[in-house]
Design a protein around this motif. Structure first.
Motif, PDB file in Angstrom:
ATOM      1  N   ASP A  28       0.821  -1.410   0.008  1.00  0.00           N
ATOM      2  CA  ASP A  28       0.167  -0.154  -0.008  1.00  0.00           C
ATOM      3  C   ASP A  28       0.527   1.287  -0.106  1.00  0.00           C
ATOM      4  O   ASP A  28       1.823   1.247   0.522  1.00  0.00           O
ATOM      5  N   LYS A  29       0.544   2.410  -0.746  1.00  0.00           N
ATOM      6  CA  LYS A  29       1.180   3.482  -0.473  1.00  0.00           C
ATOM      7  C   LYS A  29       2.718   3.464  -1.585  1.00  0.00           C
ATOM      8  O   LYS A  29       3.655   4.186  -1.685  1.00  0.00           O
ATOM      9  N   GLU A  30       3.074   2.437  -2.233  1.00  0.00           N
ATOM     10  CA  GLU A  30       4.955   2.099  -2.994  1.00  0.00           C
ATOM     11  C   GLU A  30       4.062   2.440  -4.418  1.00  0.00           C
ATOM     12  O   GLU A  30       3.231   3.031  -4.540  1.00  0.00           O
ATOM     13  N   PHE A  31       5.658   3.240  -4.808  1.00  0.00           N
ATOM     14  CA  PHE A  31       5.356   3.662  -6.376  1.00  0.00           C
ATOM     15  C   PHE A  31       6.827   2.061  -6.394  1.00  0.00           C
ATOM     16  O   PHE A  31       7.783   1.937  -5.817  1.00  0.00           O
ATOM     17  N   SER A 177       6.542  12.266  -9.514  1.00  0.00           N
ATOM     18  CA  SER A 177       7.128  11.813  -7.941  1.00  0.00           C
ATOM     19  C   SER A 177       6.616  12.674  -6.853  1.00  0.00           C
ATOM     20  O   SER A 177       6.498  11.667  -5.867  1.00  0.00           O
ATOM     21  N   ARG A 178       6.296  13.776  -7.352  1.00  0.00           N
ATOM     22  CA  ARG A 178       5.982  14.887  -6.191  1.00  0.00           C
ATOM     23  C   ARG A 178       4.860  14.567  -6.090  1.00  0.00           C
ATOM     24  O   ARG A 178       3.397  14.681  -4.332  1.00  0.00           O
ATOM     25  N   ILE A 183       0.011  12.423  -2.752  1.00  0.00           N
ATOM     26  CA  ILE A 183      -1.378  12.032  -2.729  1.00  0.00           C
ATOM     27  C   ILE A 183      -1.510  10.697  -1.909  1.00  0.00           C
ATOM     28  O   ILE A 183      -2.693   9.974  -1.004  1.00  0.00           O
ATOM     29  N   GLU A 184      -0.286  10.252  -1.740  1.00  0.00           N
ATOM     30  CA  GLU A 184       0.084   8.703  -0.908  1.00  0.00           C
ATOM     31  C   GLU A 184      -0.902   7.695  -1.209  1.00  0.00           C
ATOM     32  O   GLU A 184      -2.047   7.370  -0.751  1.00  0.00           O
TER      33      GLU A 184
END
Length: 365
Positions: A28-31, A177-178, A183-184
């Motif tokens: 969760d919330k990983e890129f 990336s920003r 927004i996570e």
């Protein structure tokens, strides 16, 4: 939550296996960035997560719920495509609002979400314009905004920057990336550009011929590639490879198969290679670990023939051969040094940065 899990996922077209037994956990919330050459199966994998491609075998989970039979619209994902896919007859506001209208959101909720997304992406002043009045970068922001207003569990990006020029690509990389930090939300991003992968991902998934080769952080993959393919694909310019043998005489050394040079193996790792003495191996070294001056006590001099020099601002790429061999290699040196094309030149190989790979399998040794 927006975790994604793939378990033994295959995609086959008749007898052609495009995605081969992919197992992957995305937190969760990983890129996470899927990267690899054209045809490696990365976009097909993304489209299976989205539900746009059927799975031949295996299971995909979103938040621990299997979604194999769940239609795309019910998976709580949003996808950003390479070609923006904006409606040309609609304004920016209408493009952003369209998906929410289809889902029967109230007017006030739509307006609030569109305004919020337009502020995040810096397109608030463009809401009344049509797509044809926007630049490529602005259109890409609108495509991102259309995904953001949905507030999905997972964002999927399919090579979204490939239509932009070089400067705009760099700018949009930092924007995405920003956006991820702001927004996570879980993001899965597909690209064939390893620089994009290295600069954006929390973790990188390197794919080749439908198979996941390595999954790790960008730096780990760069410094510790698990095989020759990953070592050669990640890094620009690409890693140099030399075929040869590990020979034990007074000490252990790598001798190139051309016989034109040899490099000592550091004493602290000699024991690791003793079982494969006299075996054929591939040696790899990155261009930045070959220099025009000694970098440290591990630097070993090698005389080379300069074939081409390529100035790139603060550096020069030198393409060179060694001895009478025809294979070309590359290194990068400061721009204040100007070796002459066609002349011999001394370069220094940092033997503390050598990589060794099995000649047959390509696996790192």
């Amino acid at each position: 939550m927006g975790s994604v899990r793939l378990e033994h996922v295959f995609k086959k077209y008749d007898s052609n296996i495009v995605v081969n037994d992919v197992n992957l956990n995305i937190n969760d919330k990983e890129f996470v960035v899927l990267v690899g050459p054209s045809g490696c199966g990365k976009s097909t994998t993304l489209r299976m997560i989205a539900g746009l491609e059927d799975i031949s075998q295996g299971t995909i989970f979103i938040d621990d719920s299997a979604v194999n039979d769940v239609p795309p619209k019910d998976r709580d994902i949003a996808m950003v495509f390479q070609n923006y896919a904006l409606y040309p007859h609609m304004s920016v506001y209408e493009n952003l609002a369209f998906g929410l209208k289809m889902r029967k959101y109230s007017k006030d909720e739509i307006q609030e979400r569109v305004q919020q997304a337009s502020v995040i992406l810096g397109i608030k002043e463009m809401l009344e314009r049509k797509p044809k009045a926007l630049s490529g970068g602005q259109r890409q922001r609108v495509a991102l905004g259309r995904a953001i207003v949905r507030k999905p569990k997972v964002f999927l990006f399919d090579e979204p920057l490939s239509n932009l020029d070089a400067n705009l690509r760099v700018q949009m990389r930092t924007e995405i990336s920003r956006l991820h930090k702001q927004i996570e939300t879980t993001m899965i991003y597909v690209t064939h550009d390893q620089i994009e992968a290295m600069s954006m991902g929390d973790r990188i998934v390197v794919m080749h011929k439908g198979i996941v080769q390595q999954v790790d952080t960008p730096l780990t993959i760069y410094n510790n590639p698990v095989n020759k393919f990953v070592a050669g694909f990640i890094g620009s310019p690409t890693m140099n490879f030399f075929d040869g043998k590990l020979l034990l005489q007074d000490s252990l050394a790598f001798e190139a198969s051309t016989k034109y040079f040899s490099l000592p193996i550091r004493s602290e790792i000699v024991q690791r290679f003793m079982p494969i003495v006299n075996s054929e191996v591939s040696l790899g070294i990155r261009p930045e670990h070959i220099s025009a001056k000694p970098q440290n006590s591990h630097s070993q001099i090698v005389n080379v023939n300069v074939v081409v020099t390529e100035p790139v601002g603060n550096e020069i790429f030198i393409y060179f051969t060694i001895g009478q061999a025809v294979e070309q290699y590359v290194c990068r040196i400061p721009s204040d040094m100007q070796p002459q094309t066609g002349r011999a030149f001394d370069l220094y190989f940092d033997v503390s940065k050598l990589h060794f790979f099995d000649k047959t399998t390509g696996a790192a040794l």
